[in-house]
Design a protein around this motif. Structure first.
Motif, mmCIF file in Angstrom:
data_model
loop_
_atom_site.group_PDB
_atom_site.id
_atom_site.type_symbol
_atom_site.label_atom_id
_atom_site.label_comp_id
_atom_site.label_asym_id
_atom_site.label_seq_id
_atom_site.Cartn_x
_atom_site.Cartn_y
_atom_site.Cartn_z
ATOM 1 N N ARG A 25 -31.060 -44.709 -31.240
ATOM 2 C CA ARG A 25 -30.059 -44.285 -30.256
ATOM 3 C C ARG A 25 -30.666 -44.227 -28.855
ATOM 4 O O ARG A 25 -30.036 -44.597 -27.873
ATOM 5 N N VAL A 54 -18.981 -52.291 -26.488
ATOM 6 C CA VAL A 54 -18.923 -50.840 -26.662
ATOM 7 C C VAL A 54 -17.940 -50.276 -25.639
ATOM 8 O O VAL A 54 -17.636 -50.925 -24.633
ATOM 9 N N TYR A 74 -18.948 -44.862 -23.462
ATOM 10 C CA TYR A 74 -20.303 -44.877 -24.029
ATOM 11 C C TYR A 74 -21.300 -45.376 -22.992
ATOM 12 O O TYR A 74 -22.388 -44.806 -22.831
ATOM 13 N N LYS A 113 -22.151 -42.697 -20.345
ATOM 14 C CA LYS A 113 -23.021 -41.615 -20.825
ATOM 15 C C LYS A 113 -24.402 -42.129 -21.212
ATOM 16 O O LYS A 113 -25.421 -41.513 -20.893
ATOM 17 N N ALA A 114 -24.439 -43.257 -21.926
ATOM 18 C CA ALA A 114 -25.731 -43.809 -22.352
ATOM 19 C C ALA A 114 -26.557 -44.234 -21.150
ATOM 20 O O ALA A 114 -27.793 -44.096 -21.147
ATOM 21 N N LEU A 141 -24.767 -37.463 -27.443
ATOM 22 C CA LEU A 141 -24.907 -38.356 -26.292
ATOM 23 C C LEU A 141 -24.472 -37.641 -25.012
ATOM 24 O O LEU A 141 -25.104 -37.805 -23.964
#
Length: 547
Positions: free
Chosen positions: A117, A143, A147, A150-151, A171
């Protein structure tokens, strides 16, 4: 149809083959439902098969897949007409070929270690650093944009990536951690607080959110004090105590002639003074002019109405105004700067200093009665300051607890089965507190927590299972109690309502206890709200957490 492209080694030949003509044959990975992974299919459709499939050529010329079952199936679903295949000739020894197939498939799958992750988050951050937009990264990696956002934040932080890999943080929390580390570059105290949060090791996400709220509050007060700090004042984020002899208010000081100092004295020497900024309620201002507006001059019936709707009797349209914090400013002098400011202590301040005699002190020139009155007043002022500090800390913790509790509720109510004993609790709660549905904002709390309006619930119940219908019923009851807990103004000071009947808080103890039994960890402010601990105990716990 098969065409030879190149031969990288004597054992294998790279060819382009139609995936529909490949024989999946036997595979240790059985029962693959490739349509259950639409993202993988979309990736194959967009990028093709980047890693060649491995196959053997049988005596009849057909190709049997040895490694690449999922890639082949996804290519078929994506409608590809050719994919790269590494081909070797099948052994004539059937037993040896079987052994080779199984060992190859097991080893290939065992050695194919997926990205962690944290590694995925780092990759997203790198792509964003290369000036790809969030949308382009989302499209390229198949994705959601949420996502990527945040990622991309979490991927900047080594600690956040590590916590993601260890599954210690969600996350969202990892992204918040990275943001806080960025803020720590300007305010090093944040790093120490983050370290203490992880040293404690419990409620990490809650404490990170509370820290983020503290940082946001400090940023807001810094902005509110910008005019003062530009003139040379130092900013105090926390109201100082004037009872220890370290800090003095304007009222504590006198001129060299013994006269009270002028109200604008701090303005004459801003480099010697500190300004403390705090939020004292709110006020309405005109959006364009920024001038203050009397609340009675606003027609609140025009809220959410079009701008062309005429307000009542010369009042202002609600869309033309906004509510903003009302800031107040106090000035304090540190004892190290008193001599430079040329100021003396007021007699009352001398009388209340540590070590001052009860019998009288010729330095202060006060009678015993005046001295007693001065001490009583000093105690009152200090008590008020301490109370304001307590309320500020508990309100901040209350707001964070609400955010955490509602996140828990969303997760709890997203499943297809209700927690154990939910139906029994619902029956008891409604039999005792059936008026909970009359609370203001119950519909809004339901929509906020469930992500859809209450009016959608009947259809969802009809389309779902009986167990899911029970969850929807539970959601209706829990969100109504949530509305009761925080009230129509979404208050954060519910910690002060340990008396259940105050502001109609009946049943809140049952509500929060049910959440605790369902896996939610009650915070100190929630414990205080239902009378499990005192407000002072809650404040002590919050102060310890923020230390």
């Amino acid at each position: 149809m098969t065409t030879t492209a190149s031969a990288p080694s004597s054992a294998y030949t790279l060819v382009e083959a139609d995936p529909n003509e490949l024989d999946i044959a036997e595979n240790v990975r059985d029962g693959v439902a490739i349509t259950d992974d639409p993202d993988f299919i979309a990736s194959i459709a967009a990028l093709g098969v980047r890693q060649a499939v491995s196959a053997v050529r049988r005596a009849d010329g057909t190709l049997a897949v040895r490694d690449g079952q999922r890639r082949t199936l996804a290519a078929r679903e994506a409608g590809l007409s050719s994919i790269p295949v590494m081909v070797r000739e099948q052994s004539a020894d059937e037993k040896a070929e079987g052994i080779d197939r199984i060992t190859e498939q097991v080893n290939c799958n065992d050695q194919r270690e997926p990205l962690t992750r944290g590694q995925r988050a780092a990759a997203v951050a790198d792509l964003l650093d290369m000036e790809l937009s969030v949308q382009k990264v989302a499209t390229a990696l198949h994705v959601p944009k949420a996502y990527v956002e945040k990622a991309g934040r979490a991927g900047r932080s080594e600690r956040a990536r590590s916590q993601l890999d260890d599954r210690q943080l969600t996350l969202e929390a990892a992204a918040l951690l990275a943001d806080l580390e960025d803020a720590a570059e300007a305010e090093p105290w944040i790093t120490d607080t983050i370290d203490s949060i992880f040293e404690r090791g419990f409620g990490v996400e809650y404490h990170l959110n509370n820290l983020q709220r503290r940082v946001a509050e400090r940023a807001a007060t810094s902005a509110a004090a910008a005019d003062y700090t530009a003139r040379g004042f130092a900013l105090l984020h926390d109201e100082p105590s004037t009872g220890t002899g370290d800090w003095f208010s304007v009222a504590d000081l006198r001129t060299a002639d013994g006269e009270p100092i002028a109200a604008d004295a701090p303005e004459q020497a801003p480099h010697l003074w500190h300004v403390y900024v705090y939020e004292a309620g709110s006020t309405w201002v005109d959006k364009k002019t920024r001038e203050e507006v009397d609340e009675d001059d606003i027609d609140f019936d025009t809220v959410d109405e079009d701008d062309d709707v005429e307000p009542f009797d010369g009042q202002l349209h609600a869309n033309t105004v906004e509510k903003i914090p009302a800031w107040r400013y106090e000035f304090f002098l540190h004892h190290d700067n008193r001599a430079a400011a040329g100021l003396e202590l007021a007699p009352e301040r001398i009388a209340t200093a540590n070590g001052a005699s009860d019998a009288g002190d010729p330095q202060d020139g006060l009678t015993p009665a005046q001295r007693q009155a001065a001490r009583a007043e000093a105690e009152r002022v200090e008590k008020e300051r301490a109370e304001r500090r307590k309320v500020k800390a508990l309100n901040r913790a209350g707001a964070t607890a609400t955010e955490s509790r509602r996140t828990f509720l969303t997760g709890l109510l997203s499943g297809n089965t209700a927690p154990k004993n939910a139906t029994k609790w619902i029956v008891t709660a409604l039999a005792t507190h059936g008026d909970v549905f009359t609370e203001s904002k119950t519909h809004q709390r339901y929509a906020d927590i469930m992500g859809s309006p209450l009016s959608d619930a009947p259809q969802k119940a009809d389309n779902g299972t009986v167990a899911r219908a029970e969850v929807l019923l539970l959601a209706r009851v829990l969100t109504a109690f949530e509305a009761r807990l925080t009230g129509p103004q979404d208050s954060k000071d519910y910690w002060r309502f340990s008396s259940k009947h105050y502001r109609g808080m009946v049943g809140i103890d049952s509500y929060l206890t049910f959440l605790a039994d369902s896996g939610h960890t009650l915070t100190p402010v929630e414990q205080a709200a239902i009378g499990n601990i005192t407000i002072d105990a809650a404040h002590a716990a919050v102060a310890d957490e923020e230390a």
